[in-house]
Design a protein around this motif. Structure first.
Motif, mmCIF file in Angstrom:
data_model
loop_
_atom_site.group_PDB
_atom_site.id
_atom_site.type_symbol
_atom_site.label_atom_id
_atom_site.label_comp_id
_atom_site.label_asym_id
_atom_site.label_seq_id
_atom_site.Cartn_x
_atom_site.Cartn_y
_atom_site.Cartn_z
ATOM 1 N N LYS A 63 5.194 3.623 1.443
ATOM 2 C CA LYS A 63 5.700 2.240 2.168
ATOM 3 C C LYS A 63 4.588 1.567 1.918
ATOM 4 C CE LYS A 63 8.362 4.970 5.165
ATOM 5 N NZ LYS A 63 9.619 5.019 5.089
ATOM 6 N N ILE A 64 3.875 0.946 2.215
ATOM 7 C CA ILE A 64 3.525 0.201 1.781
ATOM 8 C C ILE A 64 2.617 -0.462 0.151
ATOM 9 C CG2 ILE A 64 0.356 -0.599 1.597
ATOM 10 C CD1 ILE A 64 0.337 0.892 4.440
ATOM 11 N N ARG A 65 2.755 0.935 -0.723
ATOM 12 C CA ARG A 65 2.734 0.118 -2.295
ATOM 13 C C ARG A 65 1.909 -1.056 -2.947
ATOM 14 N NH1 ARG A 65 8.413 2.192 -0.863
ATOM 15 N NH2 ARG A 65 8.306 -0.551 -0.005
ATOM 16 N N HIS A 66 0.925 -0.794 -1.866
ATOM 17 C CA HIS A 66 -0.023 -2.501 -2.326
ATOM 18 C C HIS A 66 -0.647 -2.131 -4.152
ATOM 19 C CE1 HIS A 66 -2.386 -5.242 -1.769
ATOM 20 N NE2 HIS A 66 -3.727 -4.979 -2.405
ATOM 21 N N TYR A 67 -0.683 -1.054 -4.159
ATOM 22 C CA TYR A 67 -1.431 -0.830 -5.792
ATOM 23 C C TYR A 67 -0.183 -0.478 -6.482
ATOM 24 C CZ TYR A 67 -6.378 -0.209 -4.688
ATOM 25 O OH TYR A 67 -7.108 -0.038 -3.672
ATOM 26 N N LYS A 68 -0.014 -0.531 -8.371
ATOM 27 C CA LYS A 68 0.561 -0.495 -8.805
ATOM 28 C C LYS A 68 1.179 1.154 -8.384
ATOM 29 C CE LYS A 68 0.848 -4.509 -11.359
ATOM 30 N NZ LYS A 68 0.038 -4.693 -12.263
ATOM 31 N N ILE A 69 2.205 1.930 -9.344
ATOM 32 C CA ILE A 69 2.156 3.052 -9.574
ATOM 33 C C ILE A 69 0.543 4.146 -10.397
ATOM 34 C CG2 ILE A 69 3.418 5.326 -10.336
ATOM 35 C CD1 ILE A 69 5.532 3.985 -9.342
ATOM 36 N N GLU A 123 -8.620 3.839 15.181
ATOM 37 C CA GLU A 123 -8.595 2.238 14.598
ATOM 38 C C GLU A 123 -7.490 2.296 13.161
ATOM 39 O OE1 GLU A 123 -11.081 3.690 15.758
ATOM 40 O OE2 GLU A 123 -11.736 2.539 17.326
ATOM 41 N N THR A 124 -8.054 2.688 11.951
ATOM 42 C CA THR A 124 -7.782 1.818 11.262
ATOM 43 C C THR A 124 -6.430 3.134 10.705
ATOM 44 O OG1 THR A 124 -9.760 2.637 9.680
ATOM 45 C CG2 THR A 124 -8.013 2.542 8.686
ATOM 46 N N VAL A 125 -5.685 3.700 10.650
ATOM 47 C CA VAL A 125 -4.912 4.578 11.151
ATOM 48 C C VAL A 125 -3.722 3.666 11.594
ATOM 49 C CG1 VAL A 125 -3.078 6.940 11.137
ATOM 50 C CG2 VAL A 125 -5.576 6.843 11.074
ATOM 51 N N ASP A 126 -3.965 3.410 13.444
ATOM 52 C CA ASP A 126 -2.746 2.575 13.929
ATOM 53 C C ASP A 126 -2.659 0.996 12.607
ATOM 54 O OD1 ASP A 126 -2.207 2.208 16.064
ATOM 55 O OD2 ASP A 126 -2.896 0.672 16.946
ATOM 56 N N TRP A 127 -4.218 0.465 12.449
ATOM 57 C CA TRP A 127 -3.978 -0.788 11.606
ATOM 58 C C TRP A 127 -2.675 -0.424 10.760
ATOM 59 C CZ3 TRP A 127 -4.775 -3.217 7.246
ATOM 60 C CH2 TRP A 127 -4.490 -4.002 6.993
ATOM 61 N N LEU A 128 -3.100 0.467 9.644
ATOM 62 C CA LEU A 128 -1.993 0.679 8.261
ATOM 63 C C LEU A 128 -0.862 1.328 8.810
ATOM 64 C CD1 LEU A 128 -4.974 2.965 6.366
ATOM 65 C CD2 LEU A 128 -3.569 0.659 6.123
ATOM 66 N N VAL A 150 4.949 -0.542 9.342
ATOM 67 C CA VAL A 150 6.028 -1.311 9.340
ATOM 68 C C VAL A 150 6.853 -2.905 8.735
ATOM 69 C CG1 VAL A 150 6.481 -1.547 12.484
ATOM 70 C CG2 VAL A 150 5.719 0.577 11.968
ATOM 71 N N ARG A 151 5.612 -2.994 9.539
ATOM 72 C CA ARG A 151 5.648 -5.005 9.475
ATOM 73 C C ARG A 151 6.205 -5.155 7.840
ATOM 74 N NH1 ARG A 151 0.938 -8.887 9.874
ATOM 75 N NH2 ARG A 151 0.040 -7.432 7.987
#
Length: 244
Positions: A36-42, A78-83, A88-89
């Motif tokens: 979902k997030i894919r902030h890092y390269k694989i 809180e961290t899980v909810d934020w992530l 979702v965004r």
């Protein structure tokens, strides 16, 4: 508390997810980043994927900083909810055409007059930026945390109205002249054998009584603030919603 977001993200076990289970939590973070997030390269996800490593908490802490998560590693819920909110965004951004015409069922029958009367109804309580802002204000004002961010927001509003308005600040800034106290009228209850020490003990006792009164006043103020929140008929704390 995460079921709706997990379901929206097609997580395999939205109802049974337990973020307190260390193995499940680590696997969930890897799934969230990979799918979902894919902030890092694989090729840069190796440390995060190595969930059995003793250094995994450090890798996760670095990941939180890299995605600009405002919470600490110890604040797991809180961290899980934020992530989840971030995921979702991003999911919506990737599928904007799919969701742009979707209208929540509650919004179809919403009363515009009611919305204008209660500004909190217009807030997106699931927005991670909103939650991060409320948490930052609560930390700044030293307000007790609560699972419902709207409850914290209401507590912040009460505190600001009672303590931080211009009238409240002006009143608090006014110098108060103390009344003279006749120590001889206050019985100490014991005798040290030294008149000076007896007098000092009387003063300390009077100061202690004054501190107790101030503490009781603060307790009463806290009770009033909590009652003001709980007594609000438009707030359903079980559902995390405001309004009907």
């Amino acid at each position: 508390m995460f079921r709706r977001k997990l379901s929206a993200l097609d997580y395999h076990n939205p109802a049974g997810f337990n973020c307190r289970d260390e193995t499940e939590f680590r696997n969930f973070i890897v799934w969230l980043e990979d799918q979902k997030i894919r902030h890092y390269k694989i090729e840069d996800r190796g440390n995060l994927r190595n969930i059995h490593s003793d250094d995994w908490p450090k890798s996760f802490e670095k990941y939180m900083k890299d995605v600009n998560c405002p919470f600490k590693i110890q604040e797991r819920q809180e961290t899980v909810d934020w992530l989840l909110g971030l995921a979702v965004r991003l999911e919506y951004g990737d599928n904007a055409d799919k969701y742009k015409d979707s209208t929540p069922d509650g919004a179809k029958n919403a009363d515009n007059t009611g919305k204008n009367a209660e500004p909190l109804i217009n807030l997106d309580v699931n927005n991670p930026d909103f939650k991060a802002g409320v948490m930052a204000l609560a930390n700044l004002l030293q307000i007790q945390r609560h699972d419902d961010y709207l409850v914290m927001l209401k507590a912040i509003r009460i505190l600001v109205q009672e303590r931080l308005t211009q009238d409240a600040i002006a009143k608090a800034s006014q110098s108060k002249e103390g009344l003279p106290v006749a120590l001889e009228k206050h019985i100490l209850g014991f005798d040290t054998g030294d008149a000076v020490i007896n007098e000092a003990a009387q003063i300390l006792r009077l100061l202690h009584i004054e501190e107790l009164r101030e503490l009781q006043t603060k307790i009463n103020e806290a009770i009033v603030a909590v009652q003001a929140i709980i007594a609000d008929p438009k707030t359903d704390h079980r559902l995390g919603k405001v309004g009907r």
